[in-house]
Design an enzyme around this catalytic site. Sequence first.
Site, short mmCIF file in Angstrom:
data_model
loop_
_atom_site.label_atom_id
_atom_site.label_comp_id
_atom_site.label_asym_id
_atom_site.label_seq_id
_atom_site.Cartn_x
_atom_site.Cartn_y
_atom_site.Cartn_z
N GLY A 115 4.49 5.39 13.42
CA GLY A 115 4.58 5.86 14.80
C GLY A 115 3.71 7.07 15.06
O GLY A 115 3.65 7.57 16.18
N ARG B 164 -25.49 3.72 19.35
CA ARG B 164 -26.66 4.18 18.61
C ARG B 164 -27.89 3.93 19.49
O ARG B 164 -28.17 2.79 19.81
CB ARG B 164 -26.78 3.42 17.27
CG ARG B 164 -25.52 3.60 16.43
CD ARG B 164 -25.50 2.76 15.17
NE ARG B 164 -24.15 2.78 14.61
CZ ARG B 164 -23.78 2.28 13.44
NH1 ARG B 164 -24.68 1.73 12.66
NH2 ARG B 164 -22.54 2.34 13.02
N GLU C 90 -7.51 1.90 -4.39
CA GLU C 90 -8.10 2.36 -3.13
C GLU C 90 -9.26 3.28 -3.50
O GLU C 90 -9.08 4.45 -3.77
CB GLU C 90 -7.04 3.07 -2.26
CG GLU C 90 -7.54 3.32 -0.83
CD GLU C 90 -6.49 3.92 0.09
OE1 GLU C 90 -5.37 4.24 -0.37
OE2 GLU C 90 -6.80 4.11 1.28
N HIS D 17 0.86 -1.20 0.00
CA HIS D 17 0.00 0.00 0.00
C HIS D 17 0.89 1.25 0.00
O HIS D 17 1.37 1.68 1.04
CB HIS D 17 -0.90 -0.04 1.24
CG HIS D 17 -1.96 1.02 1.26
ND1 HIS D 17 -3.13 0.87 1.98
CD2 HIS D 17 -2.04 2.24 0.67
CE1 HIS D 17 -3.87 1.95 1.83
NE2 HIS D 17 -3.23 2.80 1.04
N ASP E 146 1.91 3.41 3.14
CA ASP E 146 0.83 4.29 2.67
C ASP E 146 1.40 5.67 2.33
O ASP E 146 0.74 6.70 2.49
CB ASP E 146 -0.29 4.42 3.73
CG ASP E 146 -1.61 4.96 3.16
OD1 ASP E 146 -1.74 5.03 1.92
OD2 ASP E 146 -2.49 5.33 3.95
N ALA F 102 -3.01 13.68 6.46
CA ALA F 102 -3.34 13.59 5.04
C ALA F 102 -2.37 12.67 4.32
O ALA F 102 -2.03 12.87 3.17
CB ALA F 102 -3.33 14.98 4.41
N GLY F 103 -1.93 11.65 5.04
CA GLY F 103 -1.04 10.68 4.41
C GLY F 103 0.26 10.57 5.18
O GLY F 103 0.61 11.43 5.97
N HIS G 112 -12.02 2.52 4.47
CA HIS G 112 -12.89 3.70 4.50
C HIS G 112 -14.34 3.23 4.67
O HIS G 112 -15.20 3.48 3.84
CB HIS G 112 -12.68 4.56 3.25
CG HIS G 112 -11.27 5.10 3.18
ND1 HIS G 112 -10.87 6.21 3.87
CD2 HIS G 112 -10.16 4.63 2.57
CE1 HIS G 112 -9.58 6.43 3.66
NE2 HIS G 112 -9.12 5.48 2.87
ZN LIG Z 1 -3.73 4.72 0.92
#
Ligand SMILES: [Zn+2]
Length: 396
Positions: free
Chosen positions: A255, A229, A132, A62, A280, A319-320, A197
């Site tokens: 980490g 809920r 993805e 990934h 990722d 954001a990554g 997701h």
């Molecule tokens: Zn990804």
Amino acid sequence: MEERLKIYNGQIVTPQEIIKNGSILVADGRIVAISEGNIDATDAFEIDAKGRFISPGFIDIHVHGGAGHDFMDNTEEAFLAIANLHARHGTTTMLPTTLTSSRADLLETLATYELAEKQNSNGSQFAGMHLEGPYFALNQAGAQDTRYIRNPEASEYEEILSAFACIKRWSAAPELQGAPEFGRYMTSRGVLVAMAHTDAIYEEALEGFKNGFTLATHLYSGMSGVTRRNAYRYAGVVEAAYLIDVMDVEIIADGIHLPPPLLKLVYKIKGPGKTALITDAMRAAGMPPGESILGSLKNGLKVIVEDDVAKLRDRSAFAGSVATFDRLVRNMVTMADVPLLQAVQMAAATPAAIMKIDNKKGSLVAGMDADIVLFDEDINIEMTIIKGKVVYEARK
Ligand SMILES: [Zn+2]
């Protein structure tokens, strides 16, 4: 005449143990022998490991980018630059990964993969594409582009898969309408299906698992945990990943996405045989801090890289990742107290097994591809070898 390579005077990380002083013999790109001491091979090209570790190359299932490029920039140059950067950090095999995008952009990325793959002689080898998106839960979109998120449509994904045999993995949300059919179809075609997701509750995740969703994509990120809920408490995807013993998980072990206690918890519950490390990584991996773009140059999102992670510009969310694989292995040892043997397993043998390429890759055993990295006690990569060829050597 066959080309032979011998690496000696190193600590060899085999599936069972670390051989303190061993040597490894390679012929025509494959491992032919591993032994304690120095194998006698007079005609082989010799590399003195100088006491360093000799490990299977890392397998990143990934990864989106690095060296200032994203796979979705849709240029062969980007694919090759990303492959070269990550090879310098120990990754010998990777699955280039897309983000949720327009259909036209996705098809262009897949076409570019096929062109780049033929030219990739010195970088991490491509083992197929990981898609993805775009079949995700809107409220777990994270940094995925919500304009293109939708439910799976058989006519669409069947056509894409038949056009591009390079697709080997597809991440989607299992609770969506049409997801069970999607899972069964992809599995029947040899594509690994992962849950990502997703806002599923446990029961939906279990149903997804039965329909082929056998891997949890970046565990904890972009997925449901325990929710309430109307006073009642529900287990989510994280709990499903823990409860279903045979389910695999992957973790962004930078980490930061997962702090040390969570790295330890995942290791404690799932163990090294069911946990794969992933970077990722986005385009800023291997680049200095500052402004960057998540996703393609054309349609991406402006982000800021600081504190070794990419963040949305308002700093409300990550954001990554900007990790390289050497850092993941180092973190598992230093932050999660995992023995090196098991950290390497999570970096090589386990991802290879998840992708069903463990008959060729992921461990130092006679008959396997000679994808090998040399590193020191602090997991600084000294040399990367792919199919018996030295593709990177650290400058002295
Ligand atoms: Zn990804």
